[in-house]
Structures are given as structure tokens and as C-alpha cells.
Design a protein around this motif. Structure first.
Motif, PDB file in Angstrom:
ATOM      1  N   MET A 169     -37.089   5.611  11.231  1.00  0.00           N
ATOM      2  CA  MET A 169     -38.482   6.013  11.454  1.00  0.00           C
ATOM      3  C   MET A 169     -39.210   5.009  12.335  1.00  0.00           C
ATOM      4  SD  MET A 169     -39.642   7.466   7.724  1.00  0.00           S
ATOM      5  CE  MET A 169     -41.134   8.313   8.246  1.00  0.00           C
TER       6      MET A 169
ATOM      7  N   LYS B 264     -30.825  11.607   8.526  1.00  0.00           N
ATOM      8  CA  LYS B 264     -32.181  11.213   8.879  1.00  0.00           C
ATOM      9  C   LYS B 264     -32.558   9.896   8.196  1.00  0.00           C
ATOM     10  CE  LYS B 264     -33.941  15.048   7.055  1.00  0.00           C
ATOM     11  NZ  LYS B 264     -32.870  15.575   6.157  1.00  0.00           N
TER      12      LYS B 264
ATOM     13  N   HIS C 271     -33.612  22.409  -1.344  1.00  0.00           N
ATOM     14  CA  HIS C 271     -33.852  20.957  -1.365  1.00  0.00           C
ATOM     15  C   HIS C 271     -35.257  20.765  -1.908  1.00  0.00           C
ATOM     16  CE1 HIS C 271     -34.106  16.779  -0.040  1.00  0.00           C
ATOM     17  NE2 HIS C 271     -35.280  17.070   0.467  1.00  0.00           N
TER      18      HIS C 271
ATOM     19  N   SER D 143     -27.153  12.787   4.542  1.00  0.00           N
ATOM     20  CA  SER D 143     -28.354  13.206   5.263  1.00  0.00           C
ATOM     21  C   SER D 143     -28.750  12.095   6.230  1.00  0.00           C
ATOM     22  CB  SER D 143     -29.482  13.481   4.267  1.00  0.00           C
ATOM     23  OG  SER D 143     -30.569  14.055   4.943  1.00  0.00           O
TER      24      SER D 143
ATOM     25  N   GLU E 272     -26.603  16.706  -0.157  1.00  0.00           N
ATOM     26  CA  GLU E 272     -27.121  16.073   1.064  1.00  0.00           C
ATOM     27  C   GLU E 272     -27.853  14.768   0.736  1.00  0.00           C
ATOM     28  OE1 GLU E 272     -29.778  19.014   2.666  1.00  0.00           O
ATOM     29  OE2 GLU E 272     -28.180  20.444   3.104  1.00  0.00           O
TER      30      GLU E 272
ATOM     31  N   TYR F 295     -46.699   5.896   3.362  1.00  0.00           N
ATOM     32  CA  TYR F 295     -46.661   6.490   2.020  1.00  0.00           C
ATOM     33  C   TYR F 295     -47.226   5.558   0.951  1.00  0.00           C
ATOM     34  CZ  TYR F 295     -42.764   8.931   4.376  1.00  0.00           C
ATOM     35  OH  TYR F 295     -41.973   9.611   5.249  1.00  0.00           O
TER      36      TYR F 295
ATOM     37  N   GLY G 297     -29.297  11.074   1.023  1.00  0.00           N
ATOM     38  CA  GLY G 297     -29.607  10.132   2.097  1.00  0.00           C
ATOM     39  C   GLY G 297     -29.948   8.788   1.491  1.00  0.00           C
ATOM     40  N   ARG G 298     -31.167   8.717   0.918  1.00  0.00           N
ATOM     41  CA  ARG G 298     -31.708   7.466   0.396  1.00  0.00           C
ATOM     42  C   ARG G 298     -30.777   6.785  -0.608  1.00  0.00           C
ATOM     43  NH1 ARG G 298     -37.307   6.821   0.027  1.00  0.00           N
ATOM     44  NH2 ARG G 298     -37.479   9.104   0.025  1.00  0.00           N
TER      45      ARG G 298
ATOM     46  N   ASP H  44     -25.500  16.131   7.053  1.00  0.00           N
ATOM     47  CA  ASP H  44     -26.628  17.069   7.097  1.00  0.00           C
ATOM     48  C   ASP H  44     -27.474  16.671   8.296  1.00  0.00           C
ATOM     49  OD1 ASP H  44     -29.077  18.493   6.490  1.00  0.00           O
ATOM     50  OD2 ASP H  44     -29.770  16.731   5.391  1.00  0.00           O
TER      51      ASP H  44
ATOM     52  N   ARG I  19     -42.869   2.795   6.090  1.00  0.00           N
ATOM     53  CA  ARG I  19     -43.041   3.370   4.749  1.00  0.00           C
ATOM     54  C   ARG I  19     -44.251   2.813   3.975  1.00  0.00           C
ATOM     55  NH1 ARG I  19     -40.015   3.495   0.971  1.00  0.00           N
ATOM     56  NH2 ARG I  19     -40.099   5.717   0.548  1.00  0.00           N
TER      57      ARG I  19
ATOM     58  N   GLY J 130     -32.233  14.090  -2.369  1.00  0.00           N
ATOM     59  CA  GLY J 130     -33.444  13.817  -3.131  1.00  0.00           C
ATOM     60  C   GLY J 130     -33.338  12.829  -4.266  1.00  0.00           C
TER      61      GLY J 130
ATOM     62  N   TYR K 294     -34.735   5.377   5.840  1.00  0.00           N
ATOM     63  CA  TYR K 294     -36.022   5.670   6.482  1.00  0.00           C
ATOM     64  C   TYR K 294     -36.703   4.396   6.968  1.00  0.00           C
ATOM     65  CZ  TYR K 294     -34.872   9.951   4.026  1.00  0.00           C
ATOM     66  OH  TYR K 294     -34.198  11.048   3.567  1.00  0.00           O
TER      67      TYR K 294
ATOM     68  N   SER L 296     -37.825  14.331  -2.047  1.00  0.00           N
ATOM     69  CA  SER L 296     -37.113  13.073  -1.939  1.00  0.00           C
ATOM     70  C   SER L 296     -37.638  12.083  -2.969  1.00  0.00           C
ATOM     71  CB  SER L 296     -37.317  12.527  -0.527  1.00  0.00           C
ATOM     72  OG  SER L 296     -36.336  11.593  -0.192  1.00  0.00           O
TER      73      SER L 296
HETATM   74  N1  LLP Z   1     -31.755  17.377   2.807  1.00  0.00           N
HETATM   75  C1  LLP Z   1     -32.914  17.799   3.344  1.00  0.00           C
HETATM   76  C2  LLP Z   1     -33.047  19.195   3.757  1.00  0.00           C
HETATM   77  C3  LLP Z   1     -33.979  16.891   3.499  1.00  0.00           C
HETATM   78  O1  LLP Z   1     -35.124  17.321   4.016  1.00  0.00           O
HETATM   79  C4  LLP Z   1     -33.834  15.548   3.087  1.00  0.00           C
HETATM   80  C5  LLP Z   1     -34.915  14.589   3.251  1.00  0.00           C
HETATM   81  C6  LLP Z   1     -32.586  15.153   2.543  1.00  0.00           C
HETATM   82  C7  LLP Z   1     -31.581  16.106   2.402  1.00  0.00           C
HETATM   83  C8  LLP Z   1     -32.320  13.759   2.089  1.00  0.00           C
HETATM   84  O2  LLP Z   1     -33.160  13.379   1.070  1.00  0.00           O
HETATM   85  P1  LLP Z   1     -32.919  11.988   0.287  1.00  0.00           P
HETATM   86  O3  LLP Z   1     -31.599  12.097  -0.444  1.00  0.00           O
HETATM   87  O4  LLP Z   1     -32.901  10.902   1.279  1.00  0.00           O
HETATM   88  O5  LLP Z   1     -34.054  11.905  -0.632  1.00  0.00           O
HETATM   89  N2  LLP Z   1     -39.334   9.498   5.101  1.00  0.00           N
HETATM   90  C9  LLP Z   1     -39.466   9.675   3.668  1.00  0.00           C
HETATM   91  C10 LLP Z   1     -38.405  10.599   3.121  1.00  0.00           C
HETATM   92  C11 LLP Z   1     -38.362  11.949   3.779  1.00  0.00           C
HETATM   93  C12 LLP Z   1     -37.271  12.821   3.282  1.00  0.00           C
HETATM   94  C13 LLP Z   1     -37.116  14.029   4.135  1.00  0.00           C
HETATM   95  N3  LLP Z   1     -36.046  14.880   3.762  1.00  0.00           N
HETATM   96  C14 LLP Z   1     -39.457   8.307   3.014  1.00  0.00           C
HETATM   97  O6  LLP Z   1     -39.365   7.313   3.709  1.00  0.00           O
HETATM   98  O7  LLP Z   1     -39.569   8.218   1.794  1.00  0.00           O
END
Ligand code: LLP
Length: 424
Positions: free
Chosen positions: A375, A60, A199, A58, A273, A316, A275-276, A79, A312, A239, A371, A202
Motif C-alpha cells: 500500500m 494484495k 469473502h 491473497s 484466500e 485505519y 493474506g494477512r 488470489d 495503516r 480474512g 498491507y 479482513s
Molecule cells: N480475498 C479477498 C476477496 C479480499 O478482498 C481480501 C482482502 C483477501 C482475500 C485477503 O484478506 P486477508 O486474509 O488479508 O484478511 N488494507 C487493509 C486490508 C484490506 C483487505 C482487502 N481484502 C489493511 O491494511 O488492514
């Protein structure tokens, strides 16, 4: 485990002392460990070995081209959530057949770009979007592969800003309405139903929400298949959380093993997907102390990184460990670590116990790989910082620091203002 560690009192990344990188690139900068990135990706990917699956990073979380390239070379897909991310993913060398496109607000030109690129599937979040994709696909003579993002109404027990699988969130289609959306999708001539997606949010630190969501999805998939729909892909989103402070999230192997049996029963190719969990603890933000000051109530350590570089903590209330790059045997104080931006919310840490620091010394803000840079903004007209990738004892600048000219790129003073005389 990661590759940031103290050697003789100085923080190193893999084989390099951080102060040496600082001499070359200045401060602030993001620093990523290659070995950590590779290890995190491989551990996650291998946790699902034995079942047909695809890890779609992911982006982003961190969209630097070098990282995209790295994960693609390890067999990962991506993703994406915008035309810009798709553009980056392709520039980074990702295989379009391994790209999924999520997000509630895809525009027609983004849909067209994705269709022409030949992506794996769209994760669709509303009936209107189904019609929009069908329209674009028809116009350019393509069949669009789609999954519907189902909102299972499950509490991910994470920060309200990053929970996504609840009815009150804008994401996905309510699980009770999903069958209707699937019927619509299968009737629209230019769509091809290929999967189901969900999903939850996170920074999840428990597996229960995933287990519960899978139960709900399983019932839905059974009934969709009875109606003759082909569900080949099960996309479980991202997530999985990481340790910033004292959180104890399941590691990828525990996460996988607690859902693998359920996943097998779907008889689908699993898409994930993350990311973190891949990049979060593979990166840090290095910054230099500018000044210190104190009043009767508080002490402040003012550093050259700010909320525009890492939002962050202010956005948050997130916790990031702040470490001195050189550990000294000094008195510890409790202080706020703040940046130069003109907002009271501009802090990297509050009330933190840390060794007394002097101007010119370096700090490392830990767990900043996800992030962090992605960001960051130019608020207060602050050029965005450099990004550096370390591999063994080599360092590579993977994004150079912006200069003042980057700040005004694209701006234009209209002629009528240029013609007006300047006062003073
Ligand atoms: N897939 C979708 C559809 C998502 O919306 C997200 C994250 C992921 C995968 C990846 O999630 P992860 O594995 O990274 O948890 N800016 C915030 C986090 C926002 C997450 C948005 N969506 C932070 O800094 O904590």
C-alpha cells in the motif's frame, strides 16, 4: 511465533542483527523472515489437510515476486484482483491453473488476459460482469470458469473499511439475488459455472462469522445443485486476523477445526484466500530516528519512515508495535512516532510508551508484512523503500530502494512548455 527476537539486547531477524542489515541497505526498509513465511504458509495449509483444498495466497497483502515464488514452491495458488497482480503472479512462477481472480471492476482487457492465461476461475461480483466475461470469452473462443461471489450479509465485526460481507458493501451479489445470477450464468453460452465464493472482511478475530456464512451458503448450494448446477469449488475467501497488540484471533488450526465439518458437507474442493495471516507477522519496517522534539503537551520522535511507507496507522487507526532495535536501560517516555510527510495524519504510533531514543538510533515497526509495502506510495516524492528477505544468516534484497529517477519515470514535459522561456 516468529523469528524476530532480541539477542543480547538487539533485535535480530533469524540469525542476523538488524543493525547489520541497515549498514548494507540504509533505512527505511521492509524486512521479512523466510522461516516465518514458510511456517505460516505450512501451518495454514496443513490445518486443512484431509480435505481437498487449495490455498490461494491473497497477494494484495504483499505482492513481492520473491514471496509469490516462495508460496508457489510450497504448493500455493494465488488470489489476484487486477491484471497487474496476475502479471506479477505469473512472473513469480505461480501456476495459472491455481489462480482465482476476484474484484468488482474487472476490465475487458484484464478478463482477456486471465482467460488467455488459463486461470482456475473468476469470482464474479455482478450480473453485468457475467455478461462482460461471457462476451470476451466468446470473442476469443474460450469457455470461462466462474464462481459467483455471494454477499451473505454477515457482520464480520472488523474495521468498517475492511468489512466486505454486508449488504451495504459494494462486494458480491446479495445472497437472495444469487440464484438469479447463477441462472443467468448457466444460460450464457461462454461461461461454465464451477463454484461459489464469499469473502467476509479482513482481520476477523472470531470464527462465528465464517460459521454463519457457511450455513447460509450451504442452503444456497443445495438449491443450486437441485437446479442442475455444478458447484465444485467452495471459495471461502481470506480474512483470518492476527495479533497486532492484544487481539486473540483463532490460530489457523482452531479456525480450520471449527469449520471443517461444515466444509466436508459441501463435497467441494475448498479454496482459501489468506493474506494477512501468512505475511503480517513475518515482516517489519525498520526506520531511523532523525530528530526528537517536545512541547508542553507532547513529545515527538521523528523517524525516516512515513505514512507513504506504511499507511495503516493513519488510514485505519491501526496499532503497530514500535520497538527500539537496541534495548537500553533508559527512561521510558510517551511519544508520537511520526514521519517527515507534510500531513498531521502522518504517524506510525500515537501516545506510545517507548524508551527514550536518540537521533541515529533504529526502531522496528512490527507486524508490517501485510498491507505495508503493497500500500506504499510515492507521496511527497519519497522513493519507495527497499525490501529484504532474511533466511538464516543470509540477507537478500528482494526489491531495491527506488531512486529519484524512478520518481519521474514516465513523466514528460510537453513541447510547448519546453519551448517557453523560463522566468528567473
Ligand atoms: N480475498 C479477498 C476477496 C479480499 O478482498 C481480501 C482482502 C483477501 C482475500 C485477503 O484478506 P486477508 O486474509 O488479508 O484478511 N488494507 C487493509 C486490508 C484490506 C483487505 C482487502 N481484502 C489493511 O491494511 O488492514
Amino acid at each position: 511465533m516468529h523469528y524476530f527476537e532480541y539477542i543480547k539486547g538487539e533485535l535480530h531477524c533469524e540469525g542476523i542483527p538488524i543493525s547489520r542489515i541497515t549498514e548494507k541497505v540504509g533505512t527505511p526498509f521492509y524486512l521479512y523472515s523466510y522461516k516465518t513465511l514458510v511456517r505460516h504458509f505450512n501451518v495454514f495449509n496443513e490445518a486443512f489437510q484431509g480435505i481437498s483444498h487449495l490455498v490461494c495466497y491473497s497477494m494484495k497483502a504483499n505482492s513481492n515476486l520473491a514471496l509469490i515464488r516462495l508460496f508457489a514452491s510450497l504448493g500455493g495458488g494465488v488470489d489476484v484482483v487486477s491484471g497487474g497482480e496476475l502479471y506479477r503472479a505469473l512472473k513469480g512462477g505461480a501456476d495459472p491453473r491455481q489462480i482465482v481472480f476476484s474484484g468488482v471492476g474487472k476490465k475487458e482487457e484484464e478478463i482477456e488476459f486471465a482467460l488467455k492465461s488459463g486461470i482456475l476461475m473468476f469470482n464474479v461480483e455482478s450480473s453485468m460482469e457475467l455478461r462482460a466475461i461471457d462476451g470476451v470469452a466468446g470473442r476469443i473462443n474460450k469457455k470461462a470458469p466462474i464462481a459467483i461471489r455471494v454477499n451473505p450479509d454477515i457482520d464480520a465485526k472488523t474495521h468498517p473499511y475492511i468489512t466486505t460481507g454486508l449488504k451495504q458493501n459494494k462486494f458480491g451479489i446479495d445472497i437472495l439475488r444469487a440464484p438469479m445470477a447463477y441462472r443467468l450464468a448457466s444460460e450464457l453460452p461462454n461461461l461454465k459455472v464451477v463454484g461459489i465464493d464469499c469473502h467476509l472482511g479482513s482481520q476477523l478475530v472470531e470464527v462465528e462469522p465464517f460459521v454463519d456464512a457457511l450455513k447460509k451458503l450451504r442452503r444456497l448450494v443445495d438449491s443450486l445443485r437441485k437446479e442442475g448446477m455444478e458447484i465444485r469449488y467452495l471459495d471461502l475467501g481470506g480474512g483470518l486476523g492476527i495479533t497486532y497488540n492484544d487481539e486473540e484471533p483463532p490460530d489457523p488450526v482452531e479456525y480450520a477445526s471449527s469449520i471443517l465439518d461444515q466444509i466436508r458437507s459441501f463435497d467441494c474442493t475448498l479454496i482459501l484466500e489468506p493474506g494477512r495471516v501468512i505475511v503480517g507477522n513475518a515482516g517489519i519496517l525498520v526506520s531511523r530516528v532523525l530528530y526528537t522534539k517536545e512541547n508542553e503537551e507532547k513529545r515527538f520522535i521523528i523517524v525516516d519512515a512515513a505514512m507513504n511507507d506504511l499507511v495503516r496507522p493513519s488510514y485505519y487507526g491501526s496499532f503497530h508495535q514500535v520497538l527500539p532495535v537496541k534495548k537500553e536501560n533508559r527512561e521510558e517516555i510517551v511519544a508520537d512516532v511520526v514521519g517527515p510527510v507534510c500531513e498531521s495524519a502522518d504517524f506510525l504510533a500515537k501516545g506510545r510508551k517507548i524508551q527514550k531514543l536518540h537521533p541515529g538510533e533504529l526502531i522496528a515497526v512490527m507486524s508490517a508484512g501485510a498491507y505495508g509495502f503493497s500500500m506504499s506510495t510515492n507521496y511527497n516524492s519519497r522513493p519507495r523503500v527497499a525490501e529484504v528477505l532474511v533466511r538464516d544468516d543470509e540477507m537478500h534484497v528482494i526489491r531495491k530502494r527506488e531512486g529519484y529517477e524512478d520518481l519521474i519515470r514516465g513523466e514528460k514535459i510537453p513541447k510547448f512548455l519546453l519551448e517557453s522561456t523560463l522566468k528567473g
